[in-house]
Design an enzyme around this catalytic site. Structure first.
Site, PDB file in Angstrom:
ATOM      1  N   ALA A 168       4.125   4.051   0.849  1.00 48.48           N
ATOM      2  CA  ALA A 168       4.966   4.466   1.855  1.00 48.48           C
ATOM      3  C   ALA A 168       6.070   3.585   2.235  1.00 48.48           C
ATOM      4  CB  ALA A 168       4.088   4.877   3.218  1.00 48.48           C
TER       5      ALA A 168
ATOM      6  N   MET B 136       0.765  -1.194  -0.042  1.00 50.20           N
ATOM      7  CA  MET B 136      -0.088  -0.069  -0.054  1.00 50.20           C
ATOM      8  C   MET B 136       0.909   1.329   0.059  1.00 50.20           C
ATOM      9  SD  MET B 136      -3.504  -0.949   2.036  1.00 50.20           S
ATOM     10  CE  MET B 136      -2.903  -0.810   3.710  1.00 50.20           C
TER      11      MET B 136
ATOM     12  N   ARG C 237       2.926   3.035   9.113  1.00 50.22           N
ATOM     13  CA  ARG C 237       2.011   3.726  10.043  1.00 50.22           C
ATOM     14  C   ARG C 237       3.020   4.204  10.906  1.00 50.22           C
ATOM     15  NH1 ARG C 237      -3.744   2.056  10.505  1.00 50.22           N
ATOM     16  NH2 ARG C 237      -3.880   0.411   8.957  1.00 50.22           N
TER      17      ARG C 237
ATOM     18  N   GLY D 278      11.030  -3.054   5.330  1.00 56.27           N
ATOM     19  CA  GLY D 278      10.385  -4.417   5.198  1.00 56.27           C
ATOM     20  C   GLY D 278       9.784  -4.407   3.892  1.00 56.27           C
ATOM     21  N   HIS D 279       9.262  -3.399   3.341  1.00 53.30           N
ATOM     22  CA  HIS D 279       8.984  -3.848   1.836  1.00 53.30           C
ATOM     23  C   HIS D 279       9.944  -4.225   0.900  1.00 53.30           C
ATOM     24  CE1 HIS D 279       5.458  -0.717   3.084  1.00 53.30           C
ATOM     25  NE2 HIS D 279       4.871  -1.910   2.716  1.00 53.30           N
TER      26      HIS D 279
HETATM   27  P1  AMP Z   1       1.400  -2.844   3.351  1.00 51.33           P
HETATM   28  O1  AMP Z   1       2.035  -1.981   2.541  1.00 51.33           O
HETATM   29  O2  AMP Z   1       1.464  -2.511   4.764  1.00 51.33           O
HETATM   30  O3  AMP Z   1       0.188  -3.465   3.123  1.00 51.33           O
HETATM   31  O4  AMP Z   1       2.650  -4.201   3.239  1.00 51.33           O
HETATM   32  C1  AMP Z   1       2.651  -4.669   2.241  1.00 51.33           C
HETATM   33  C2  AMP Z   1       3.560  -5.894   2.360  1.00 51.33           C
HETATM   34  O5  AMP Z   1       4.819  -5.866   3.153  1.00 51.33           O
HETATM   35  C3  AMP Z   1       2.621  -7.076   3.201  1.00 51.33           C
HETATM   36  O6  AMP Z   1       2.861  -8.354   2.867  1.00 51.33           O
HETATM   37  C4  AMP Z   1       3.199  -6.507   4.719  1.00 51.33           C
HETATM   38  O7  AMP Z   1       3.271  -7.964   5.722  1.00 51.33           O
HETATM   39  C5  AMP Z   1       4.580  -6.569   4.278  1.00 51.33           C
HETATM   40  N1  AMP Z   1       5.228  -5.762   5.418  1.00 51.33           N
HETATM   41  C6  AMP Z   1       4.911  -4.882   6.240  1.00 51.33           C
HETATM   42  N2  AMP Z   1       5.787  -4.430   7.183  1.00 51.33           N
HETATM   43  C7  AMP Z   1       6.804  -5.472   7.098  1.00 51.33           C
HETATM   44  C8  AMP Z   1       7.947  -5.583   7.750  1.00 51.33           C
HETATM   45  N3  AMP Z   1       8.464  -4.780   8.755  1.00 51.33           N
HETATM   46  N4  AMP Z   1       8.668  -6.781   7.482  1.00 51.33           N
HETATM   47  C9  AMP Z   1       8.412  -7.316   6.602  1.00 51.33           C
HETATM   48  N5  AMP Z   1       7.298  -7.057   5.664  1.00 51.33           N
HETATM   49  C10 AMP Z   1       6.560  -6.325   6.028  1.00 51.33           C
END
Ligand code: AMP
Length: 281
Positions: free
Chosen positions: A32, A30, A187, A36-37
């Site tokens: 930002a 999503m 977040r 992790g991404h």
């Molecule tokens: P989001 O943009 O929050 O929907 O996350 C996109 C992907 O990145 C999802 O598969 C999340 O689980 C993964 N993700 C988010 N935060 C982390 C993190 N700290 N470490 C590893 N993967 C992450």
């Protein structure tokens, strides 16, 4: 790196790549973007010939309109970060591209919809299931990468992938953390410096639970976590549960030979955060 905004362009790209015997990895996000991404994208680049990252703030998975409007967006920054990876395509669709008027109805999720995030964010996983089904049908990747930080989401994605026969190899990737232990999250950008400091409590409680698991009852561990949160003014606990790792069945005691994961959700400065940790592998 290519930028595609339509499903037609992305499908055509993948068709050409796979026709030439090359593999496609997919990382839905999503935006930002944080480390992790990027760790998911780097892993996808190692394991596939081409990698597609999507950025789409999916409105159907937000049960709270305020949360959706506050969700951080940074297209320019994200584009720059992605250009520094080996990502081949950024898929950046608008809402009508993903949800045309002819969109189908609900996808059955079952038990996972009734506990933890499913219980506390009604409708959330229906939205996740809808968007993932649509993305998998558009992209048809060989492999898709999801963070174990959103452990329940990872289980839901696996479930719909196999129930609907979407045929994607779904891969869970470990959670990347800040030095303090705080799980990296888009977040976190919404927290003040002090808020970020306080938010360490999530990981600290998970680690304490792991230390206590063979010496204390689950009731004692939950009491300990609830006391820890109550002693801090800036954070509020929504739930802390100890569950069976495969099903997320909530445990009152530990049956023999069971993998156990602790899941926590709560608020710091009105920002909702989640985390989890394997207590028994
Ligand atoms: P989001 O943009 O929050 O929907 O996350 C996109 C992907 O990145 C999802 O598969 C999340 O689980 C993964 N993700 C988010 N935060 C982390 C993190 N700290 N470490 C590893 N993967 C992450």
């Amino acid at each position: 790196m290519l930028l595609h905004k339509t499903a037609r362009e992305v499908s055509a790209y993948v068709y050409e790549v796979q026709k030439n015997g090359l593999s496609v990895g997919f990382v839905p996000t999503m935006g930002a973007l944080h480390h992790g991404h990027i760790s998911l994208i780097n892993r996808a680049c190692k394991e596939n010939d081409r990698v597609i990252c999507s950025i789409f703030v999916n409105p159907t998975q937000f049960n709270n309109p305020d949360d959706l409007s506050k969700y951080p967006r940074d297209f320019y920054g994200d584009f720059q970060k992605l250009k520094q990876t080996n990502c081949s395509v950024l898929f950046y669709p608008n809402v009508s591209e993903i949800y045309p008027e002819s969109s189908e109805g609900d996808i059955e999720i079952g038990y996972l919809n009734t506990v933890l995030e499913g219980k506390h964010r009604p409708g959330h996983f229906k939205g996740v299931a809808m968007v993932i089904k649509r993305f998998f049908e558009i992209v048809k990747p060989d492999r898709a990468y999801f963070g174990l930080k959103d452990y329940q989401q990872y289980l839901v994605v696996n479930q719909i992938n196999s129930n609907l026969g979407l045929g994607v190899n779904v891969i869970g990737c470990q959670t990347l953390r800040e030095g303090s232990g705080l799980a990296r999250s888009s977040r976190n950008r919404l927290l003040s410096k002090e808020g970020k400091e306080v938010a360490k409590i999530f990981f600290e409680c998970l680690v304490e639970a792991r230390e206590m698991i063979f010496k204390h009852s689950i009731a004692e561990i939950k009491q300990h976590v609830s006391d820890r949160f109550r002693s801090s003014d800036l954070c509020e606990l929504e739930y802390f549960e100890i569950t069976e790792a495969r099903t997320l069945a909530i445990l009152d005691n530990i049956p023999p030979e069971t993998s156990v994961v602790a899941c926590v959700a709560g608020y710091v400065e009105n920002i909702r955060l989640i985390d989890n940790l394997i207590l028994i592998p």
